[in-house]
Design a protein around this motif. Structure first.
Motif, PDB file in Angstrom:
ATOM      1  N   THR A 263       0.416   3.564   1.819  1.00 27.45           N
ATOM      2  CA  THR A 263       0.465   3.901   3.253  1.00 27.45           C
ATOM      3  C   THR A 263       2.146   3.939   3.858  1.00 27.45           C
TER       4      THR A 263
ATOM      5  N   GLU B 186      -4.299   7.986  -2.057  1.00 25.32           N
ATOM      6  CA  GLU B 186      -4.120   8.061  -0.729  1.00 25.32           C
ATOM      7  C   GLU B 186      -4.127   9.408  -0.215  1.00 25.32           C
TER       8      GLU B 186
ATOM      9  N   HIS C 116       0.766  -1.259   0.050  1.00 23.81           N
ATOM     10  CA  HIS C 116      -0.126   0.052  -0.066  1.00 23.81           C
ATOM     11  C   HIS C 116       1.134   1.195   0.037  1.00 23.81           C
TER      12      HIS C 116
ATOM     13  N   ASN D 253     -11.466   3.018   1.876  1.00 27.63           N
ATOM     14  CA  ASN D 253     -11.201   2.769   3.372  1.00 27.63           C
ATOM     15  C   ASN D 253     -10.646   3.992   4.146  1.00 27.63           C
ATOM     16  N   SER D 254     -10.581   3.943   5.377  1.00 33.97           N
ATOM     17  CA  SER D 254     -10.298   5.304   5.978  1.00 33.97           C
ATOM     18  C   SER D 254     -10.237   5.200   7.512  1.00 33.97           C
ATOM     19  N   GLY D 255      -9.559   6.148   8.115  1.00 35.55           N
ATOM     20  CA  GLY D 255      -9.400   6.051   9.446  1.00 35.55           C
ATOM     21  C   GLY D 255      -8.581   7.040  10.134  1.00 35.55           C
TER      22      GLY D 255
ATOM     23  N   ARG E 237      -0.063  -6.648  -4.726  1.00 29.74           N
ATOM     24  CA  ARG E 237      -0.498  -7.740  -3.491  1.00 29.74           C
ATOM     25  C   ARG E 237      -0.561  -9.056  -4.468  1.00 29.74           C
TER      26      ARG E 237
ATOM     27  N   ASN F 196      -8.568  -1.568  10.705  1.00 32.49           N
ATOM     28  CA  ASN F 196      -7.072  -1.811  10.043  1.00 32.49           C
ATOM     29  C   ASN F 196      -6.178  -1.558  11.436  1.00 32.49           C
TER      30      ASN F 196
ATOM     31  N   GLN G 211      -2.994   2.788  -5.917  1.00 29.08           N
ATOM     32  CA  GLN G 211      -3.676   3.333  -4.783  1.00 29.08           C
ATOM     33  C   GLN G 211      -3.890   4.917  -4.703  1.00 29.08           C
TER      34      GLN G 211
ATOM     35  N   TYR H 259      -3.591   0.007  11.908  1.00 27.36           N
ATOM     36  CA  TYR H 259      -2.995   1.128  12.010  1.00 27.36           C
ATOM     37  C   TYR H 259      -4.141   2.426  12.158  1.00 27.36           C
ATOM     38  N   THR H 260      -5.346   2.053  12.207  1.00 23.68           N
ATOM     39  CA  THR H 260      -6.206   3.256  12.428  1.00 23.68           C
ATOM     40  C   THR H 260      -7.166   2.635  13.102  1.00 23.68           C
TER      41      THR H 260
ATOM     42  N   ALA I  53      -6.882   9.647   7.551  1.00 23.87           N
ATOM     43  CA  ALA I  53      -6.513   9.571   6.307  1.00 23.87           C
ATOM     44  C   ALA I  53      -7.371   8.505   5.528  1.00 23.87           C
ATOM     45  N   TRP I  54      -7.154   8.344   4.325  1.00 29.56           N
ATOM     46  CA  TRP I  54      -8.079   7.469   3.605  1.00 29.56           C
ATOM     47  C   TRP I  54      -7.474   6.962   2.433  1.00 29.56           C
ATOM     48  N   GLY I  55      -7.948   5.930   1.671  1.00 34.69           N
ATOM     49  CA  GLY I  55      -7.370   5.182   0.548  1.00 34.69           C
ATOM     50  C   GLY I  55      -8.461   4.706  -0.477  1.00 34.69           C
TER      51      GLY I  55
ATOM     52  N   PHE J 298      -4.873   7.366  12.330  1.00 35.54           N
ATOM     53  CA  PHE J 298      -3.940   6.725  12.502  1.00 35.54           C
ATOM     54  C   PHE J 298      -3.596   6.645  14.207  1.00 35.54           C
TER      55      PHE J 298
END
Ligand code: PHE
Length: 519
Positions: free
Chosen positions: A351, A395, A349, A455-457, A379, A431, A393, A433-434, A477-479, A459
């Motif tokens: 990220t 981001e 990613h 997807n988001s969150g 991946r 996630n 991606q 990390y979030t 953040a979001w991706g 950190f």
């Protein structure tokens, strides 16, 4: 052939008065003559006047326009028959014996049925023959007194046949006669183009070859002085441009880049596909046993298989947060292994880039930041019509003091509405990390349902605090993938048609420009 004939003839003669006759006399195809005349006229070798034969037949009018059709008459099948065999009325007349009369049914036997029928009516109208009166229905039935047909006159002329022959030979015919023949469907109008041709201002007995280009040799030899150049055709279509063509992914990426820039985001440098597990996973508080870190999901590098250096002091802090937590966290309570962090991989990613950027940011005096990136990730996935082993991606992240989940939702609404998606919903997600994490759904008008778009969150402190950020700094953040919106925008339903060796290059060339959110 046709060109030589025309130019040659005009060398000795004033004009070709009728291209049709000219062609016929020489056994040439009139269409060829017409084409050559047009071309010669274009270069002004000849002057051409269109021949127009008006409806009265036989009257030629030369007009100075280029293309006017003239009308002439030709015989129908029936007309040709009568021109050869005589008109039906004359055939009928001749079938009646000169000395007197003949029963109608006997006469009928002598003639073709159509000739008999038409002949009777025409000859009757001309009063050439007299039809005997039907005495009575009864008598007729009993056949007591047959209807007689008898000659009224002794000699007739076949005017119809004569007229038909005149038309056939292209001679003039009176307007009334034309109307008669037309009404009896013996002639039909035929239009055709013809020219009368005379010498033009550029006349020469032989056409000079015109030059299309001025060459170096022309200049060296000096023959450019005599050269005649072909005129520019400003109406000619240009060659299709054979330049490069932007791939749809690049077109959509440009649009997204513009949106991020308009929102005040800076682009992160994403020019490293190879990353260490440390920056791709460990820094993001992703435990070393996490299934995503398995070779079934991640492409690990064989050569070089490990990273050369990591920031040692920071590695210690990351190790500690994984093993025993801190900053109010218990950590994962396992033995963190350096070898695992050293492993090189193809980043899974972008990220990973965000984590490097945030670490660099944390080392400087604090300033709020908005970062974005759009680039390739890898991946180890099973390939199908919606998945490839690599994709792009998108981001975005915002780093500032005191940001909340409301800020994340607000930024997402702003961002996605610029993409033309204003109906959003969020679903709690996970996630490593979030926290909290949210999947983003958008209502797809075409499909009539909610589709997952990203997807988001926020950190986690376990990620941000070891980097050195102060406690009140939050990062939202979001991706999302670039392929998804591209496939929707370009109506592509198989990702292999968009990316990879099966892509149709013709499609890439023809794809229109991309304009997101502008209706
Ligand atoms: N890295 C996440 C992914 O691969 C996307 C994401 C980015 C999620 C930032 C949250 C925050 O799907």
């Amino acid at each position: 052939m046709a060109e030589e004939a025309i130019l040659g003839y005009l060398e000795k003669n004033e004009q070709i008065s009728d291209s049709g006759k000219f062609a016929a006399e020489r056994g040439l195809d009139h269409n060829d003559i017409v084409n050559v005349v047009k071309s010669l006229h274009g270069f002004r070798y000849v002057d051409a006047q269109v021949l127009f034969l008006n409806e009265d037949l036989g009257l030629y009018i030369g007009v100075s326009v280029q293309d006017i059709k003239r009308e002439t008459w030709v015989l129908t099948d029936e007309g040709r028959k009568y021109a050869a065999e005589g008109s039906p009325e004359v055939q009928l007349f001749l079938a009646v014996p000169t000395e007197g009369s003949i029963p109608k049914d006997e006469l009928q036997k002598k003639l073709d049925p159509a000739v008999f029928k038409i002949g009777c009516s025409q000859a009757g109208k001309n009063r050439w023959v007299e039809m005997g009166k039907q005495i009575s229905r009864k008598c007729q039935l009993l056949n007591l007194e047959p209807v007689m047909v008898g000659d009224e006159v002794h000699h007739v002329e076949d005017k119809i046949k004569d007229l038909l022959l005149r038309v056939q030979d292209g001679h003039a015919v009176e307007k009334d006669d034309v109307n008669t023949l037309k009404a009896r469907k013996l002639i039909v109008p035929q239009t055709w183009k013809g020219y009368s041709v005379s010498k033009g201002p550029n006349y020469a007995p032989k056409r000079k070859k015109v030059a299309t280009d001025l060459t170096r040799e022309n200049i060296q030899r000096g023959d450019w002085k005599e050269l005649e150049f072909k005129e520019y055709n400003f109406n000619a279509k240009g060659q299709p441009a054979e330049g490069g063509h932007l791939h749809p992914l690049l077109k959509v990426r440009k649009q997204l880049k513009d949106i991020f820039l308009q929102m005040g985001f800076e682009e992160m440098p994403t020019n490293n596909f190879v990353e260490s597990s440390f920056w791709n996973f460990d820094v993001l508080f992703q435990p070393q046993q996490h299934p995503a870190r398995d070779s079934h999901d991640t492409f690990f590098m064989e050569e070089p298989s490990t990273t050369r250096e990591l920031p040692e002091a920071y590695v210690e802090l990351v190790k500690r947060v994984h093993e025993s937590g801190g900053y109010g966290s218990r950590g994962y309570e396992y033995d963190w292994k350096r070898e695992e962090a050293n492993k090189n991989l193809l980043r899974t990613h972008t990220t990973a880039v965000s984590s490097r950027m945030l670490k660099a940011l944390a080392e400087k005096p604090f300033a709020p930041k908005k970062y974005f990136s759009i680039d390739r990730v890898f991946r180890n996935e099973a390939v199908d019509r919606t998945h490839l082993a690599e994709f792009h991606q998108i981001e975005g992240l915002v780093c500032d003091r005191g940001l909340t989940l409301g800020d994340l939702i607000g930024v997402l609404h702003d961002f996605f509405s610029r993409l033309g998606m204003s109906k959003l919903r969020f679903k709690p997600a996970y996630n490593p990390y979030t926290e909290p994490s949210m999947e983003i759904f958008s209502y797809h008008e075409g499909l009539g349902k909610w589709v997952e778009i990203g997807n988001s969150g926020m950190f986690r402190p376990e990620m941000l605090l070891p980097m050195g950020f102060s406690e009140d700094v939050r990062v939202i953040a979001w991706g999302l993938s670039l392929e998804r919106p591209t496939m929707i925008l370009y109506g592509i339903d198989n990702i292999r048609d968009l990316f990879g060796h099966k892509v149709d290059l013709g499609l890439i060339k023809r794809n229109p420009i991309c304009r997101i959110g502008m209706d």
